[in-house]
Design an enzyme around this catalytic site. Structure first.
Site, PDB file in Angstrom:
ATOM      1  N   ASP A 136      55.398   8.289  28.817  1.00 42.75           N
ATOM      2  CA  ASP A 136      54.405   8.887  30.085  1.00 42.75           C
ATOM      3  C   ASP A 136      55.133   9.461  31.100  1.00 42.75           C
ATOM      4  O   ASP A 136      55.282   8.942  32.275  1.00 42.75           O
ATOM      5  CB  ASP A 136      52.909   7.911  29.828  1.00 42.75           C
ATOM      6  CG  ASP A 136      52.255   9.225  30.707  1.00 42.75           C
ATOM      7  OD1 ASP A 136      52.209   9.686  31.090  1.00 42.75           O
ATOM      8  OD2 ASP A 136      51.026   8.825  31.069  1.00 42.75           O
ATOM      9  N   LYS A 164      50.447  19.571  35.558  1.00 39.99           N
ATOM     10  CA  LYS A 164      50.825  18.752  36.296  1.00 39.99           C
ATOM     11  C   LYS A 164      52.531  19.187  37.064  1.00 39.99           C
ATOM     12  O   LYS A 164      52.825  18.919  38.056  1.00 39.99           O
ATOM     13  CB  LYS A 164      50.805  17.203  36.339  1.00 39.99           C
ATOM     14  CG  LYS A 164      49.107  16.658  36.191  1.00 39.99           C
ATOM     15  CD  LYS A 164      49.233  15.445  35.438  1.00 39.99           C
ATOM     16  CE  LYS A 164      48.385  14.779  34.934  1.00 39.99           C
ATOM     17  NZ  LYS A 164      47.067  14.756  35.444  1.00 39.99           N
ATOM     18  N   GLN A 193      52.783  12.222  35.324  1.00 35.51           N
ATOM     19  CA  GLN A 193      52.920  12.143  36.947  1.00 35.51           C
ATOM     20  C   GLN A 193      54.448  12.856  37.175  1.00 35.51           C
ATOM     21  O   GLN A 193      54.769  13.417  38.037  1.00 35.51           O
ATOM     22  CB  GLN A 193      53.132  10.800  37.180  1.00 35.51           C
ATOM     23  CG  GLN A 193      51.710  10.985  36.936  1.00 35.51           C
ATOM     24  CD  GLN A 193      50.324  11.489  37.934  1.00 35.51           C
ATOM     25  OE1 GLN A 193      50.905  11.370  39.456  1.00 35.51           O
ATOM     26  NE2 GLN A 193      50.008  11.980  37.926  1.00 35.51           N
ATOM     27  N   CYS A 216      41.236   6.577  36.438  1.00 33.55           N
ATOM     28  CA  CYS A 216      42.095   6.697  34.720  1.00 33.55           C
ATOM     29  C   CYS A 216      42.598   4.918  34.177  1.00 33.55           C
ATOM     30  O   CYS A 216      43.673   4.927  34.025  1.00 33.55           O
ATOM     31  CB  CYS A 216      42.265   7.545  34.236  1.00 33.55           C
ATOM     32  SG  CYS A 216      41.208   8.909  34.259  1.00 33.55           S
ATOM     33  N   HIS A 227      47.745   4.885  32.632  1.00 36.92           N
ATOM     34  CA  HIS A 227      47.037   5.710  32.507  1.00 36.92           C
ATOM     35  C   HIS A 227      45.935   5.271  30.999  1.00 36.92           C
ATOM     36  O   HIS A 227      47.088   5.154  30.473  1.00 36.92           O
ATOM     37  CB  HIS A 227      47.851   7.141  32.536  1.00 36.92           C
ATOM     38  CG  HIS A 227      46.480   7.662  33.070  1.00 36.92           C
ATOM     39  ND1 HIS A 227      45.530   8.318  31.538  1.00 36.92           N
ATOM     40  CD2 HIS A 227      45.355   8.694  33.662  1.00 36.92           C
ATOM     41  CE1 HIS A 227      43.993   9.554  32.017  1.00 36.92           C
ATOM     42  NE2 HIS A 227      44.724   9.369  33.544  1.00 36.92           N
TER      43      HIS A 227
HETATM   44  N1  PMP Z   1      48.954   9.362  31.628  1.00 36.77           N
HETATM   45  C1  PMP Z   1      48.687   9.829  33.108  1.00 36.77           C
HETATM   46  C2  PMP Z   1      50.299   9.200  33.786  1.00 36.77           C
HETATM   47  C3  PMP Z   1      48.426  10.913  33.555  1.00 36.77           C
HETATM   48  O1  PMP Z   1      48.411  10.790  35.344  1.00 36.77           O
HETATM   49  C4  PMP Z   1      47.813  12.079  33.018  1.00 36.77           C
HETATM   50  C5  PMP Z   1      46.190  13.092  33.937  1.00 36.77           C
HETATM   51  N2  PMP Z   1      45.990  11.900  34.856  1.00 36.77           N
HETATM   52  C6  PMP Z   1      47.804  11.962  31.560  1.00 36.77           C
HETATM   53  C7  PMP Z   1      48.482  10.557  30.942  1.00 36.77           C
HETATM   54  C8  PMP Z   1      46.850  12.579  31.116  1.00 36.77           C
HETATM   55  O2  PMP Z   1      46.636  14.097  31.027  1.00 36.77           O
HETATM   56  P1  PMP Z   1      46.284  15.199  30.598  1.00 36.77           P
HETATM   57  O3  PMP Z   1      44.647  14.821  31.887  1.00 36.77           O
HETATM   58  O4  PMP Z   1      47.134  15.701  30.792  1.00 36.77           O
HETATM   59  O5  PMP Z   1      46.028  15.086  29.683  1.00 36.77           O
END
Ligand code: PMP
Length: 414
Positions: free
Chosen positions: A208, A234, A211, A372, A130
């Site tokens: 990370d 999440k 998910q 993203c 991401h």
């Molecule tokens: N890493 C991953 C794999 C994600 O899916 C996300 C959220 N889409 C993030 C980081 C960032 O998380 P947040 O927007 O809650 O800061």
């Protein structure tokens, strides 16, 4: 014995679970909502919503400051949630820092490690990260003169653990930052060999878990990474909240990210001393209501039998993959076996936005675009995908409604 097991009532009652999530009863565009966007943010059980209202109605006070009853009560609940989450992840409470999300967590870690890097040092990330696990490392590389290097992936966009180990051994990165599961594809990373390879060369591992934290209920002591970041929103919790796990010694030795009140021990006009972790990383007034309400999300998740929850998620996922694959012209990009429940696909060369917009007209909430993860899109030579992402509260009826809506949408496109 199998006999006594069969007598045990099923702890995974999907109808009862769905009734706990009020948003699942909403209608969208005059259609019953089919929510397939849990990878963006999960829905919240009533207990979490009630806890937010209860806190603001009856318990609101700042933490760690007052000696009055409300403040002490808020502090106790705030810290209690940290303990509950420590149990969830099988780590110690003082190894967990609250932030506003996975993004802030990665920025906190990257900034905290800056003083350890020198020009020519290497930071390794994968090509399926991401943007939140790419951009902070690019910035850190720029700031320190370090080089960003990219770990190998397999053709099917799964991080190749075996090749990664050789790569880590060869290039000796100081930091290795990889995802536990891809937000775009759902693909799960086999972390164990990667962590072992990191340990062998004293590389700092940053995982990370945005998910995976809900779907895989990771035992971080077993995974034994150095850092693991997550987003509470999440994991059935409130928005604007997340955090990170850090192995205590390493965490405590990081340079501080934000400074100010709360994180200090003593302050004079010329210098200050800081608290130990996690306090020194929680400057200012935190998301108190969010943290306290998050305790209900953790209790909700842990009230469910993990094996039964995953079994249910697998059943719904497999069913969705089977139904989708049967539609002529659908191209699925996700790994169909090692997956948390995110399916990325396209229909022929139709633009994913068009399909998502049509699906929305049928009450089906899916995401479209690059999610993203622009490097994944470049790799696949596509502008984006449609992503249907599932969570424990989805069922086969959701899949049927989704597939019906998809067939109707395709008819409108053709
Ligand atoms: N890493 C991953 C794999 C994600 O899916 C996300 C959220 N889409 C993030 C980081 C960032 O998380 P947040 O927007 O809650 O800061």
């Amino acid at each position: 014995s199998s006999h006594s097991r069969s007598l045990r009532p099923s702890m995974f009652d999907i109808a009862k679970i769905r009734a706990d999530f009020p948003l699942l009863n909403e209608t969208v565009n005059e259609q019953p909502l089919v929510y397939l966007d849990s990878a963006a943010t999960s829905q919240k059980p009533q207990a979490v919503i009630d806890a937010l209202a209860r806190f603001y109605s009856h318990e609101n006070a700042n933490v760690h400051r007052g000696r009055h009853t409300l403040s002490e009560n808020a502090t106790r609940q705030y810290e209690h949630t940290r303990t509950l989450l420590a149990d969830y992840f099988s780590v110690k409470a003082n190894e967990l820092v609250w932030t506003k999300g996975a993004t802030e967590s990665i920025n906190l870690i990257a900034n905290g490690l800056a003083s350890r890097l020198k020009p020519g040092d290497k930071i390794a990330i994968s090509a399926i990260e991401h943007h939140a696990n790419i951009v902070p490392w690019q910035q850190l590389a720029k700031r320190t003169g370090a080089d960003l290097i990219i770990l190998p992936i397999e053709d099917d966009l799964v991080i190749d653990s075996v090749k990664c180990c050789e790569f880590i051994k060869l290039y000796q990165p100081k930091i290795v930052a990889v995802t536990h599961a891809s937000n775009t594809l759902g693909n799960i990373t086999d972390l164990a060999p990667i962590i072992t390879a990191c340990k062998a060369i004293n590389a700092i591992s940053v995982i990370d878990g945005a998910q995976a934290a809900m779907h895989l209920r990771p035992n971080l002591q077993e995974i034994s990474c150095d850092f693991y970041v997550f987003s509470a929103h999440k994991m059935l919790g409130p928005t604007g909240l997340g955090g990170l796990y850090g192995r205590f010694e390493l965490l405590n030795s990081l340079d501080v990210y934000q400074t100010g009140g709360e994180m200090i021990e003593t302050v004079s006009l010329t210098q200050s001393t800081f608290r130990d972790a996690p306090g020194k990383f929680e400057a200012g007034t935190p998301n108190i209501a969010g943290v306290i309400a998050f305790s209900e999300a953790i209790k909700y998740l842990t009230s469910l039998d993990f094996q039964q929850m995953r079994q249910h998620e697998h059943t719904v996922f497999d069913y969705a993959i089977k139904q989708l694959s049967a539609i002529d012209g659908i191209n699925i990009y996700s790994n169909q076996i090692h997956n948390i429940g995110n399916i990325s696909f396209n229909y022929r060369d139709e633009h994913p936005f068009d399909l998502a917009t049509l699906l929305d007209g049928f009450g089906v909430a899916v995401r479209s675009g690059h999610h993203c993860t622009q490097p994944i899109m470049s790799h696949l030579h596509i502008p984006g995908t449609v992503r249907a992402s599932f969570a424990l509260y989805n069922n086969k009826d959701d899949v049927d409604a989704f597939i019906d809506a998809l067939k109707n949408s395709i008819e409108l496109l053709d």
